[in-house]
Design a protein around this motif. Sequence first.
Motif, PDB file in Angstrom:
ATOM      1  N   LEU A   4       0.848  -1.190   0.000  1.00 14.60           N
ATOM      2  CA  LEU A   4       0.000   0.000   0.000  1.00 14.60           C
ATOM      3  C   LEU A   4       0.886   1.242   0.000  1.00 14.60           C
ATOM      4  CD1 LEU A   4      -2.919   1.146   0.282  1.00 14.60           C
ATOM      5  CD2 LEU A   4      -2.500   1.220   2.745  1.00 14.60           C
ATOM      6  N   PRO A   5       0.779   2.091  -1.015  1.00 14.50           N
ATOM      7  CA  PRO A   5       1.588   3.315  -1.036  1.00 14.50           C
ATOM      8  C   PRO A   5       1.052   4.342  -0.043  1.00 14.50           C
ATOM      9  CG  PRO A   5       0.124   3.254  -2.943  1.00 14.50           C
ATOM     10  CD  PRO A   5      -0.051   1.945  -2.224  1.00 14.50           C
ATOM     11  N   LEU A   6       1.923   4.793   0.852  1.00 18.13           N
ATOM     12  CA  LEU A   6       1.554   5.796   1.848  1.00 18.13           C
ATOM     13  C   LEU A   6       2.597   6.906   1.866  1.00 18.13           C
ATOM     14  CD1 LEU A   6       0.487   3.605   4.925  1.00 18.13           C
ATOM     15  CD2 LEU A   6      -1.030   4.840   3.381  1.00 18.13           C
ATOM     16  N   ASP A   7       2.194   8.066   2.339  1.00 19.16           N
ATOM     17  CA  ASP A   7       3.173   9.133   2.524  1.00 19.16           C
ATOM     18  C   ASP A   7       4.068   8.788   3.713  1.00 19.16           C
ATOM     19  OD1 ASP A   7       2.124  11.212   4.976  1.00 19.16           O
ATOM     20  OD2 ASP A   7       0.719   9.720   4.207  1.00 19.16           O
ATOM     21  N   LYS A   8       5.199   9.454   3.821  1.00 17.36           N
ATOM     22  CA  LYS A   8       6.194   9.113   4.838  1.00 17.36           C
ATOM     23  C   LYS A   8       5.643   9.228   6.258  1.00 17.36           C
ATOM     24  CE  LYS A   8      10.181  10.476   2.028  1.00 17.36           C
ATOM     25  NZ  LYS A   8      11.351  11.388   1.920  1.00 17.36           N
ATOM     26  N   THR A   9       4.864  10.266   6.504  1.00 21.46           N
ATOM     27  CA  THR A   9       4.357  10.490   7.863  1.00 21.46           C
ATOM     28  C   THR A   9       3.431   9.366   8.313  1.00 21.46           C
ATOM     29  OG1 THR A   9       4.499  12.889   7.540  1.00 21.46           O
ATOM     30  CG2 THR A   9       3.124  12.097   9.354  1.00 21.46           C
ATOM     31  N   THR A  10       2.493   8.994   7.450  1.00 17.82           N
ATOM     32  CA  THR A  10       1.546   7.930   7.806  1.00 17.82           C
ATOM     33  C   THR A  10       2.256   6.590   7.938  1.00 17.82           C
ATOM     34  OG1 THR A  10      -0.162   9.116   6.553  1.00 17.82           O
ATOM     35  CG2 THR A  10      -0.642   6.850   7.195  1.00 17.82           C
ATOM     36  N   PHE A  11       3.206   6.325   7.037  1.00 16.62           N
ATOM     37  CA  PHE A  11       3.953   5.069   7.127  1.00 16.62           C
ATOM     38  C   PHE A  11       4.741   4.992   8.434  1.00 16.62           C
ATOM     39  CE2 PHE A  11       7.913   2.695   6.521  1.00 16.62           C
ATOM     40  CZ  PHE A  11       7.404   1.448   6.193  1.00 16.62           C
ATOM     41  N   LEU A  12       5.360   6.090   8.826  1.00 18.43           N
ATOM     42  CA  LEU A  12       6.127   6.103  10.074  1.00 18.43           C
ATOM     43  C   LEU A  12       5.212   5.913  11.281  1.00 18.43           C
ATOM     44  CD1 LEU A  12       8.772   8.905   9.428  1.00 18.43           C
ATOM     45  CD2 LEU A  12       9.179   6.453   9.679  1.00 18.43           C
ATOM     46  N   ARG A  13       3.996   6.432  11.203  1.00 27.76           N
ATOM     47  CA  ARG A  13       3.036   6.220  12.290  1.00 27.76           C
ATOM     48  C   ARG A  13       2.712   4.737  12.435  1.00 27.76           C
ATOM     49  NH1 ARG A  13      -2.242   9.731  12.360  1.00 27.76           N
ATOM     50  NH2 ARG A  13      -2.470   8.407  14.219  1.00 27.76           N
ATOM     51  N   VAL A  14       2.522   4.069  11.295  1.00 25.62           N
ATOM     52  CA  VAL A  14       2.247   2.629  11.328  1.00 25.62           C
ATOM     53  C   VAL A  14       3.450   1.875  11.882  1.00 25.62           C
ATOM     54  CG1 VAL A  14       1.771   0.587   9.921  1.00 25.62           C
ATOM     55  CG2 VAL A  14       0.587   2.733   9.426  1.00 25.62           C
ATOM     56  N   GLN A  15       4.634   2.209  11.393  1.00 27.22           N
ATOM     57  CA  GLN A  15       5.843   1.521  11.837  1.00 27.22           C
ATOM     58  C   GLN A  15       6.084   1.725  13.332  1.00 27.22           C
ATOM     59  OE1 GLN A  15       9.451   2.856   9.967  1.00 27.22           O
ATOM     60  NE2 GLN A  15      10.593   1.023  10.542  1.00 27.22           N
ATOM     61  N   CYS A  16       5.922   2.949  13.802  1.00 27.84           N
ATOM     62  CA  CYS A  16       6.114   3.228  15.231  1.00 27.84           C
ATOM     63  C   CYS A  16       5.085   2.484  16.081  1.00 27.84           C
ATOM     64  CB  CYS A  16       6.026   4.731  15.487  1.00 27.84           C
ATOM     65  SG  CYS A  16       7.419   5.674  14.833  1.00 27.84           S
ATOM     66  N   PHE A  17       3.865   2.410  15.579  1.00 36.70           N
ATOM     67  CA  PHE A  17       2.819   1.695  16.307  1.00 36.70           C
ATOM     68  C   PHE A  17       3.159   0.214  16.435  1.00 36.70           C
ATOM     69  CE2 PHE A  17      -1.272  -0.687  16.068  1.00 36.70           C
ATOM     70  CZ  PHE A  17      -1.726  -0.382  17.341  1.00 36.70           C
ATOM     71  N   MET A  18       3.637  -0.395  15.347  1.00 40.13           N
ATOM     72  CA  MET A  18       3.984  -1.813  15.392  1.00 40.13           C
ATOM     73  C   MET A  18       5.199  -2.056  16.294  1.00 40.13           C
ATOM     74  SD  MET A  18       1.505  -2.739  13.669  1.00 40.13           S
ATOM     75  CE  MET A  18       1.787  -4.485  13.817  1.00 40.13           C
ATOM     76  N   ASN A  19       6.159  -1.139  16.257  1.00 39.53           N
ATOM     77  CA  ASN A  19       7.316  -1.259  17.154  1.00 39.53           C
ATOM     78  C   ASN A  19       6.893  -1.139  18.614  1.00 39.53           C
ATOM     79  OD1 ASN A  19       9.056  -1.554  15.002  1.00 39.53           O
ATOM     80  ND2 ASN A  19       9.610   0.614  14.922  1.00 39.53           N
ATOM     81  N   LEU A  20       5.913  -0.282  18.865  1.00 37.40           N
ATOM     82  CA  LEU A  20       5.412  -0.108  20.225  1.00 37.40           C
ATOM     83  C   LEU A  20       4.721  -1.377  20.719  1.00 37.40           C
ATOM     84  CD1 LEU A  20       4.992   1.801  22.617  1.00 37.40           C
ATOM     85  CD2 LEU A  20       2.884   2.609  21.515  1.00 37.40           C
ATOM     86  N   VAL A  21       3.996  -2.037  19.822  1.00 39.39           N
ATOM     87  CA  VAL A  21       3.337  -3.301  20.188  1.00 39.39           C
ATOM     88  C   VAL A  21       4.378  -4.328  20.619  1.00 39.39           C
ATOM     89  CG1 VAL A  21       1.979  -5.242  19.316  1.00 39.39           C
ATOM     90  CG2 VAL A  21       1.337  -2.911  18.701  1.00 39.39           C
ATOM     91  N   GLU A  22       5.446  -4.455  19.835  1.00 40.83           N
ATOM     92  CA  GLU A  22       6.494  -5.424  20.169  1.00 40.83           C
ATOM     93  C   GLU A  22       7.199  -5.060  21.472  1.00 40.83           C
ATOM     94  OE1 GLU A  22       9.185  -6.388  17.021  1.00 40.83           O
ATOM     95  OE2 GLU A  22       7.646  -6.243  15.471  1.00 40.83           O
ATOM     96  N   ALA A  23       7.332  -3.757  21.734  1.00 40.66           N
ATOM     97  CA  ALA A  23       8.011  -3.325  22.958  1.00 40.66           C
ATOM     98  C   ALA A  23       7.149  -3.567  24.195  1.00 40.66           C
ATOM     99  CB  ALA A  23       8.371  -1.843  22.847  1.00 40.66           C
ATOM    100  N   MET A  24       5.841  -3.373  24.060  1.00 42.01           N
ATOM    101  CA  MET A  24       4.946  -3.516  25.213  1.00 42.01           C
ATOM    102  C   MET A  24       4.607  -4.969  25.514  1.00 42.01           C
ATOM    103  SD  MET A  24       2.284  -0.331  25.115  1.00 42.01           S
ATOM    104  CE  MET A  24       1.685  -0.871  26.718  1.00 42.01           C
ATOM    105  N   PHE A  25       4.593  -5.800  24.479  1.00 42.52           N
ATOM    106  CA  PHE A  25       4.250  -7.215  24.662  1.00 42.52           C
ATOM    107  C   PHE A  25       5.459  -8.053  24.244  1.00 42.52           C
ATOM    108  CE2 PHE A  25       0.354  -4.881  23.910  1.00 42.52           C
ATOM    109  CZ  PHE A  25      -0.479  -5.328  24.927  1.00 42.52           C
ATOM    110  N   SER A  26       6.245  -8.438  25.210  1.00 42.29           N
ATOM    111  CA  SER A  26       7.496  -9.150  24.931  1.00 42.29           C
ATOM    112  C   SER A  26       7.260 -10.508  24.282  1.00 42.29           C
ATOM    113  CB  SER A  26       8.294  -9.328  26.229  1.00 42.29           C
ATOM    114  OG  SER A  26       7.535 -10.057  27.193  1.00 42.29           O
ATOM    115  N   GLN A  27       6.052 -11.059  24.437  1.00 40.69           N
ATOM    116  CA  GLN A  27       5.757 -12.359  23.820  1.00 40.69           C
ATOM    117  C   GLN A  27       5.682 -12.251  22.295  1.00 40.69           C
ATOM    118  OE1 GLN A  27       3.822 -10.657  25.957  1.00 40.69           O
ATOM    119  NE2 GLN A  27       2.789 -11.993  27.444  1.00 40.69           N
TER     120      GLN A  27
END
Length: 378
Positions: free
Chosen positions: A97-120
């Motif tokens: 899915l083509p996204l602008d840089k800001t929206t893509f970074l929001r998605v990436q940061c959100f997914m990184n946050l999920v991995e950081a909060m849930f170590s499993q």
Amino acid sequence: MVMIVGVPRVWKVKDGTQFMEYQNEEVSSNVCQAILRQTYTMFRLFMGSFDTILNDPECGSVLLLKHKLDHFYSRYLLSLKLNNSDILDVFQGLQFLPLDKTTFLRVQCFMNLVEAMFSQVKYTAFLYNDQLVWSGLDPEDMQVVYNYLISTLLPAYLEKELHGGSMPRNSPSPFTSSHYGKFVTGPSSINEPNGTGKLPRVYINYSTIPISLYLVVYRALSATICLFVDSKTSLVMDFFKSLDTFLGPQLTTLVSSVAEQCSKHVTIVADSSPKYLYFNKLNLAYKSTIHLDNRRCSNVLTTPEVLRIITDINNDTNKLKEAGEVIIKTMSDYWVVGKLSNLREFFVVIQQKNANLIEIDDEVKRLCEQQLKSIFFH
């Protein structure tokens, strides 16, 4: 592995004599070979490789392998859509899915946050409308998971939801009324009698050391999140409650931003306009205006003959080293152009009766400039 495919046949009459004619051109050996590879990679995703099953230190044996093969393929083979198979099965690509840089970074940061909060959670992936936005898996692993999601899991889930399954469409989460998130794999409700529900176990990371993980799929509106959870973890209801509480509200908000960006890239393809198919072997990305969706449902804007020609051109270009171009005109006035450059393939389908080679070449160049200016070298 060996796959046997029946060749279509028709009865014809010539000089008063009836005879059977096999339609060999209806069956592509390249497509069949790709489907055979697909059937193995799908087996490997859920059951493990032949090697890991045979060499399992606890119970590895030929008998165990036979049992797993019978258990998996007795159901999987019934789901294959051989009549709808075409060049997309050869590519097994990922639609990004083509996204602008800001929206893509929001998605990436959100997914990184999920991995950081849930170590499993060891890996994550984010999809929107069957298109991949972010993945922490190797492309080869994501290729198989993506195929499973868009061809099997999500269509079955959406069909169940639309036909009044466990929860009406677009209703709030059964865990909380503040968002629209819901587990696709895992518990369907906080009052689920079977606890955490059925969670598929997948085997990935074959390029190094294979590992097994639980696949937890969560969906809110048109977004789908895949969480690959350590299989050694004991998944209890509290874990899913915590996930739902965290994912639901934030994902519902994030989807609005993604949807807003997608609305800016909506294009309407006229039936008479040239169609194209692009595939990049480096990152497995593909883009197609020939196919209306990527769920192998025969939603295509061209003829079976043209799709077979594209498959044949793909087979021919594989024999080239770095670059090349093939142009074919059919008896039904279709022009099919195939270009290869830097491990990127580009196919164009034009239906124009009185066109000549120069006009077709100009149209292909225009499409390259318009659609693939920054990614296709021509």
